[in-house]
Design an enzyme around this catalytic site. Sequence first.
Site, PDB file in Angstrom:
ATOM      1  N   ARG A 121      47.617  35.075  46.600  1.00  0.00           N
ATOM      2  CA  ARG A 121      46.759  36.108  47.215  1.00  0.00           C
ATOM      3  C   ARG A 121      47.458  37.462  47.107  1.00  0.00           C
ATOM      4  NH1 ARG A 121      47.359  36.766  52.275  1.00  0.00           N
ATOM      5  NH2 ARG A 121      47.198  34.579  52.839  1.00  0.00           N
ATOM      6  N   TYR A 158      23.592  52.092  43.920  1.00  0.00           N
ATOM      7  CA  TYR A 158      23.454  50.651  43.677  1.00  0.00           C
ATOM      8  C   TYR A 158      23.007  49.962  44.975  1.00  0.00           C
ATOM      9  CZ  TYR A 158      24.668  45.827  42.707  1.00  0.00           C
ATOM     10  OH  TYR A 158      24.622  44.474  42.565  1.00  0.00           O
ATOM     11  N   ASP A 216      32.155  55.561  41.655  1.00  0.00           N
ATOM     12  CA  ASP A 216      31.788  54.260  41.081  1.00  0.00           C
ATOM     13  C   ASP A 216      31.525  54.511  39.591  1.00  0.00           C
ATOM     14  OD1 ASP A 216      30.419  52.002  40.134  1.00  0.00           O
ATOM     15  OD2 ASP A 216      29.387  51.645  42.022  1.00  0.00           O
ATOM     16  N   LYS A 267      30.414  44.103  34.919  1.00  0.00           N
ATOM     17  CA  LYS A 267      29.505  44.745  33.979  1.00  0.00           C
ATOM     18  C   LYS A 267      30.238  45.053  32.662  1.00  0.00           C
ATOM     19  CE  LYS A 267      27.009  44.370  37.688  1.00  0.00           C
ATOM     20  NZ  LYS A 267      26.877  45.412  38.675  1.00  0.00           N
TER      21      LYS A 267
HETATM   22  C1  LIG Z   1      26.935  45.566  40.091  1.00  0.00           C
HETATM   23  C2  LIG Z   1      27.339  46.862  40.705  1.00  0.00           C
HETATM   24  C3  LIG Z   1      28.082  46.916  41.884  1.00  0.00           C
HETATM   25  C4  LIG Z   1      28.477  45.660  42.649  1.00  0.00           C
HETATM   26  O1  LIG Z   1      29.363  44.877  41.932  1.00  0.00           O
HETATM   27  P1  LIG Z   1      29.429  43.251  42.005  1.00  0.00           P
HETATM   28  O2  LIG Z   1      30.445  42.919  40.996  1.00  0.00           O
HETATM   29  O3  LIG Z   1      28.056  42.754  41.704  1.00  0.00           O
HETATM   30  O4  LIG Z   1      29.831  42.920  43.414  1.00  0.00           O
HETATM   31  C5  LIG Z   1      28.451  48.159  42.370  1.00  0.00           C
HETATM   32  N1  LIG Z   1      28.080  49.299  41.742  1.00  0.00           N
HETATM   33  C6  LIG Z   1      27.349  49.280  40.611  1.00  0.00           C
HETATM   34  C7  LIG Z   1      26.976  50.570  39.956  1.00  0.00           C
HETATM   35  C8  LIG Z   1      26.943  48.078  40.053  1.00  0.00           C
HETATM   36  O5  LIG Z   1      26.198  48.074  38.938  1.00  0.00           O
END
Ligand SMILES: *Cc1c(COP(=O)(O)O)cnc(C)c1O
Length: 381
Positions: free
Chosen positions: A46, A98, A170, A195
Amino acid sequence: MDFNTKVIHGGQVHDPSTGAVMPPIYQTSTYAQTSPGDHKGYEYSRTGNPTRTALENSLASIENGNYGLAFASGLASIDAIMKLLEPGDEVISTNDLYGGTFRLFSTIFKKFGINFHFIGMNDAEEIENYINSKTKVIWVESPTNPMLNIIDLQKCGEISKKHDLMLVVDNTFATPYLQCPLDFGADVVMHSATKYLGGHSDVVMGALVVKDKELADKLYFIQNASGAICGPMDSFLVLRGIKTLHIRMQRHCENGRAVAHYLKSHPKIDRVYWPGFEDHPNHDIALSQMNDFGGMLSFTLKGNKKSDAITVLENLKVFTLAESLGGVESLSGHPASMTHASIPKEEREKTGVIDSLIRLSVGIESENDLIKDLENALNLV
Ligand SMILES: *Cc1c(COP(=O)(O)O)cnc(C)c1O
């Protein structure tokens, strides 16, 4: 080092015990100690794991930061940032956000006394109207999801410095191939590595990158204390994904451009949201802060009928109707009933998420097949 070299070598060392070029998947929870407290830098997985360390070093390198932290999901990484705050603190956030981030902020963290202002940031100067003595964080997504607004990162950086606030960006949609927010004054870059960084739709993961040691230490403390870490196998997969990020992104951008232009000229399409168009409201900012325009775009149908949008989505064959984005395969989605279903209708329509809005994550298949696929589906409405 140039970006195209960093994605492959940044922060990487060959495995010291065997010379393995790729870090082994250290599938272990614990590490032998020769005497109590005497160990080789790892005590418990962890707290730290060598495969995760290799990934975290790569993340820091590609985002022009000094410290990377990997988490179990994008949302787990956002959760860690929010745990830096105290009850009463305020966050100014992009309104076109998001859906899962909106849900985390407006349900979980609101309950713990954090207050959020969700505002349009197309004019970044607007942010200053919401700053008061309780404000701690400016939270920015650019390009935004799913409207592909571009927010001026340079200006956000200046405002956050002037008022001594933490700027979080982000960077999931853009990736460091298109922009490095730390270069514009962001304090934290956040990713859903699920992603583009992972890039193959086979893993869920989150990441943070920072420059400042003190901030990194606080986040490492939360990562270990709260425990939302990612495992060694997932770390390996994302590290492998990052090695082709530059060539995948190049193709995502080329295909995105071709699909955007095709849709714009189609008689059944009302609007196409893609920052590469000269008439996009933030095109100039996109040109100044991004290296290209990415593989994400959204469009609406003339007449704005939900049933037409559903017909298109049900009949696409190369594009898979699915949540998520950023993988090698093209995906389609209906934000109003999928990613943004947790945002109240009135709220989402204010930002443009209307019933006929379709979002595409344009993959790296043949451009001709993608356009033919859209042509066939649009013929049915
Ligand atoms: C998918 C996404 C998230 C969340 O991420 P997870 O890996 O699904 O928890 C946050 N911000 C954006 C822009 C996203 O596309």
